[in-house]
Design a protein around this motif. Structure first.
Motif, short mmCIF file in Angstrom:
data_model
loop_
_atom_site.label_atom_id
_atom_site.label_comp_id
_atom_site.label_asym_id
_atom_site.label_seq_id
_atom_site.Cartn_x
_atom_site.Cartn_y
_atom_site.Cartn_z
N ASN A 58 -125.23 -74.62 -9.65
CA ASN A 58 -123.95 -74.83 -8.98
C ASN A 58 -123.65 -76.32 -8.96
O ASN A 58 -124.06 -77.04 -8.04
N PRO A 59 -122.90 -76.84 -9.94
CA PRO A 59 -122.66 -78.29 -10.02
C PRO A 59 -121.92 -78.85 -8.82
O PRO A 59 -122.22 -79.96 -8.37
N ASP A 60 -120.95 -78.10 -8.28
CA ASP A 60 -120.21 -78.60 -7.12
C ASP A 60 -121.12 -78.77 -5.90
O ASP A 60 -121.00 -79.75 -5.15
N ALA A 61 -122.02 -77.81 -5.70
CA ALA A 61 -122.95 -77.91 -4.58
C ALA A 61 -123.93 -79.06 -4.78
O ALA A 61 -124.28 -79.77 -3.84
N GLU A 62 -124.39 -79.25 -6.01
CA GLU A 62 -125.31 -80.35 -6.29
C GLU A 62 -124.63 -81.69 -6.05
O GLU A 62 -125.27 -82.66 -5.62
N ALA A 63 -123.32 -81.76 -6.32
CA ALA A 63 -122.58 -83.01 -6.10
C ALA A 63 -122.28 -83.24 -4.63
O ALA A 63 -121.99 -84.37 -4.22
N ASN A 64 -122.33 -82.17 -3.83
CA ASN A 64 -122.04 -82.27 -2.40
C ASN A 64 -123.13 -81.56 -1.58
O ASN A 64 -122.86 -80.55 -0.93
N PRO A 65 -124.36 -82.07 -1.62
CA PRO A 65 -125.48 -81.36 -0.96
C PRO A 65 -125.33 -81.24 0.55
O PRO A 65 -125.96 -80.37 1.15
N ALA A 66 -124.48 -82.08 1.16
CA ALA A 66 -124.32 -82.01 2.62
C ALA A 66 -123.66 -80.72 3.06
O ALA A 66 -123.71 -80.36 4.24
N THR A 67 -123.03 -79.99 2.13
CA THR A 67 -122.37 -78.73 2.47
C THR A 67 -123.28 -77.52 2.28
O THR A 67 -122.87 -76.39 2.52
N ALA A 68 -124.52 -77.74 1.87
CA ALA A 68 -125.41 -76.62 1.53
C ALA A 68 -125.65 -75.69 2.70
O ALA A 68 -125.75 -74.47 2.54
N HIS A 69 -125.71 -76.25 3.93
CA HIS A 69 -126.02 -75.41 5.09
C HIS A 69 -124.89 -74.43 5.42
O HIS A 69 -125.10 -73.47 6.16
#
Length: 318
Positions: free
Chosen positions: A232-243
């Protein structure tokens, strides 16, 4: 019990913040750092939903563009006694979903195309019920509060480097260095512990909203496998949203440890099975069968669409 744990973890983070602030700069330094951190997170609180949806390139859908998916969320929102949230779809092959918004009146739920393609309608219903449970439980507000305190702790630790702490710090400069390392890490651990606690609560309430714990249990098993395989490239670019996601989009994490944002998937499935065995829903795999009574679940008395029709037109399920 989950609410008690959340309150205790919030209290622990607040106590950590107060202690660090006193050791570094006394009461005045603590209040200045808190004011700055609160201002930063207040902006995030009012704009977090738009920011997160934009980060993941979510597109809003309605009853015309995604009729079955939209009506399913509508029926589940009615079951949960919630206002109708905005509904989004993310063009991403990884199966996942999240909810955002500062309160039930300003909520949004989003699902990836991978989730809609990989799961049956009943499983999707279980996932979206879980996300609506987050909305009903005001989990976005809880996580905003923890983010505010965690941000303040990190800021205080940075202040320690420049100001060196005050005379109340018995360890001197060594204590300041330790504080810079340990304090943010401790805040992160508590923040993640709160997130994991809220996931169990949302699983339970989600099962109540859709009426079938095994729908979500089956969905979690499929999502876990999909997350492990699909990047998931978008999640990897924005790891703070993982939770925010129903499952950690950054990896196929299997271990329930201090640094995980989500509980172990098998533990969650086991808890849902206990709910099914206690009498909630049908408690069996037959709940996913096309031969089950159509009146069960969010589809009402209408024929349930298939998530795998190869000739389906544009939009999820037609």
């Amino acid at each position: 019990m989950n609410y008690i744990r959340t309150a205790m973890l919030l209290a622990a983070m607040t106590a950590l913040f107060m202690g660090i602030g006193f050791m570094i700069g006394g009461q005045s330094g603590m209040m200045i750092a808190l004011a700055i951190a609160a201002a930063m997170n207040l902006f995030s609180y009012w704009n977090a939903d738009k920011m997160v949806l934009r980060m993941h390139h979510a597109k809003e859908v309605d009853e015309r563009s995604a009729p079955d998916f939209y009506r399913m969320v509508q029926r589940l929102a009615q079951n949960a006694d919630l206002p109708m949230p905005k509904v989004y779809i993310i063009n991403n092959p990884q199966p996942n979903a999240f909810a955002t918004g500062r309160n039930p009146q300003n909520a949004a739920v989003a699902a990836t195309t991978g989730l809609l393609d990989m799961l049956t309608p009943e499983e999707v219903a279980g996932v979206m019920a879980h996300e609506l449970a987050h909305v009903k439980n005001h989990d976005t507000l809880i996580m905003t509060i923890t983010a505010t305190i965690a941000g303040a702790i990190s800021m205080l630790a940075n202040f320690a480097f420049f100001f060196g702490g005050n005379r109340n710090n018995p360890l001197g400069f060594v204590g300041v260095i330790l504080m810079m390392i340990v304090a943010p890490m401790a805040a992160m651990i508590v923040q993640m512990a709160i997130s994991r606690t809220r996931e169990y609560a949302a699983d339970r309430m989600g099962a109540q909203i859709c009426g079938e714990p095994m729908w979500l249990a089956s969905a979690l098993a499929k999502i876990s496998g999909g997350v492990a395989r699909i990047h998931n490239p978008d999640a990897e670019a924005n790891p703070a949203t993982a939770h925010m996601f129903i499952m950690n989009p950054l990896s196929g994490e299997r271990m329930d440890n201090l640094f995980s944002t989500h509980p172990n998937t098998q533990n969650r499935i086991d808890e849902l099975r206990k709910l099914a065995q206690s009498g909630m829903g049908t408690g069996g795999g037959s709940s996913f069968s096309q031969t089950q009574a159509a009146s069960s679940g969010p589809w009402g008395g209408q024929p349930r669409p298939s998530a795998r029709q190869p000739e389906r037109p544009k939009g999820p399920w037609g």
